[in-house]
Structures are given as structure tokens and as C-alpha cells.
Design an enzyme around this catalytic site. Structure first.
Site, PDB file in Angstrom:
ATOM      1  N   LYS A   1     -15.268  42.245 -13.549  1.00 28.29           N
ATOM      2  CA  LYS A   1     -15.252  40.854 -14.243  1.00 28.29           C
ATOM      3  C   LYS A   1     -15.023  39.769 -13.125  1.00 28.29           C
ATOM      4  O   LYS A   1     -13.625  39.871 -12.718  1.00 28.29           O
ATOM      5  CB  LYS A   1     -15.875  40.340 -15.492  1.00 28.29           C
TER       6      LYS A   1
ATOM      7  N   VAL B   1      -6.818  41.685 -15.196  1.00 26.04           N
ATOM      8  CA  VAL B   1      -6.843  42.517 -14.582  1.00 26.04           C
ATOM      9  C   VAL B   1      -7.536  42.710 -12.841  1.00 26.04           C
ATOM     10  O   VAL B   1      -7.356  42.944 -12.079  1.00 26.04           O
ATOM     11  CB  VAL B   1      -7.417  43.862 -15.245  1.00 26.04           C
ATOM     12  N   CYS B   2      -8.955  41.981 -13.296  1.00 27.63           N
ATOM     13  CA  CYS B   2     -10.058  41.731 -12.038  1.00 27.63           C
ATOM     14  C   CYS B   2      -9.091  41.350 -11.458  1.00 27.63           C
ATOM     15  O   CYS B   2      -9.301  41.397  -9.895  1.00 27.63           O
ATOM     16  CB  CYS B   2     -11.157  41.615 -12.039  1.00 27.63           C
ATOM     17  N   THR B   3      -8.748  39.626 -11.381  1.00 26.74           N
ATOM     18  CA  THR B   3      -7.997  38.892 -10.156  1.00 26.74           C
ATOM     19  C   THR B   3      -6.918  39.573 -10.065  1.00 26.74           C
ATOM     20  O   THR B   3      -6.675  39.563  -8.261  1.00 26.74           O
ATOM     21  CB  THR B   3      -7.903  38.080 -11.190  1.00 26.74           C
TER      22      THR B   3
ATOM     23  N   ALA C   1      -8.350  41.833  -7.256  1.00 33.49           N
ATOM     24  CA  ALA C   1      -8.386  41.353  -6.277  1.00 33.49           C
ATOM     25  C   ALA C   1      -7.826  41.469  -5.290  1.00 33.49           C
ATOM     26  O   ALA C   1      -7.268  40.944  -3.929  1.00 33.49           O
ATOM     27  CB  ALA C   1      -9.361  40.563  -6.709  1.00 33.49           C
TER      28      ALA C   1
END
Length: 151
Positions: free
Chosen positions: A42, A47-49, A52
Site C-alpha cells: 500500500k 512499512v511500505c514508505t 520505498a
């Protein structure tokens, strides 16, 4: 049952749009260049940020080695554009509506979310490495760079 893409397999054919509305075609845009494709659940989640931004912070290590980086999830182009702009992401984020490409790669779900898995393709579009760890998003860029140092 979803088949899982394994080391030695050829990248499946797909065409997806990036955050700028440009088409990315796996049959042509992965040939002649080593490619890192990471799947993440997402845009804007913690965690995704971190994941990335880890790829962003290592981006010059990848590009200096002639490697392109791509992020993929089911979010729309607008969401990817906002996420990329906000976090100054210099690589393409591909929109996979319906998670068709995620299924082609056999990325397993974790809890109720799309899984987190990274694949490295050689310049012929063959999977040469993969890494899966749902909870350690920031580790993906580090693990891939460690693998690439051995090549």
C-alpha cells in the site's frame, strides 16, 4: 492455486501504467537491463514508505550499476503519483489494477494484504534472485544490493 515465480523463470508478460500514465511493457522494457521489481501492499503505509525510501536512498547504487527499479501494487496512478512526489521517489511505480501481475508473479498475501516480495531480473528477463519479508520493508533494497555485489 497461484504458481510462484522461481529463480530461473522468465518474467511474465504484462503492460502496466506508471505514476505518470506511461506504459511499461515487460516484454521490451526489461530486455537489455537488469531490473529490480518490488511488490508492496500500500502507498503511504509505514512499512511500505520505509521500503520505498530505502530504494530511493540506494537509487544511485542501482543506477550506477545500470539497474532499473520498479515498484508495483494495486493502487491507482494518482495514488502512485502522490506517493512518489511526497517521498521524492525517482523510479517508476506501476499500477496493477486487480492485482493481475501480482498474481502472475505468485506473490503471496500476508494477513489480508498483498504480499511484499522483490525480484531481480537479468538483462534477458530471467529471475535471478528473489526476497520475501513482509515485515522488513526497508531490508529489501539492502538484500538486493548485497546479492548484486556477488554477481
Amino acid at each position: 492455486m497461484i504458481n510462484e515465480l522461481k529463480v530461473g523463470d522468465k518474467v511474465p508478460y504484462f503492460t502496466l501504467q506508471d505514476q505518470n500514465g506511461n506504459n511499461f511493457n515487460s516484454a521490451t522494457d526489461t530486455l537489455g537491463i537488469t531490473t529490480v521489481i518490488y511488490f508492496y501492499p500500500k502507498d503511504e503505509s509505514g512499512v511500505c514508505t520505509k521500503e520505498a525510501c530505502a530504494f530511493r536512498d540506494s537509487y544511485h547504487d542501482f543506477t550506477d550499476a545500470g539497474i532499473q527499479v520498479l515498484g508495483i501494487n494495486g493502487a491507482g496512478i494518482e495514488s502512485h503519483k502522490t506517493f512518489a512526489d511526497k517521498n521524492r521517489l525517482p523510479f517508476k511505480l506501476l499500477s496493477d489494477p486487480g492485482n493481475k501481475v501480482i498474481k502472475q508473479f505468485g506473490v503471496k498475501k500476508a494477513l489480508f494484504l498483498t504480499g511484499r516480495e522483490t525480484f531481480v531480473l537479468n538483462d534477458k528477463g530471467i529471475v535471478i534472485y528473489k526476497f520475501r519479508d513482509f515485515f522488513k520493508g526497508a531490508a529489501h533494497a539492502k538484500e538486493v544490493l548485497e546479492f548484486l555485489k556477488t554477481k
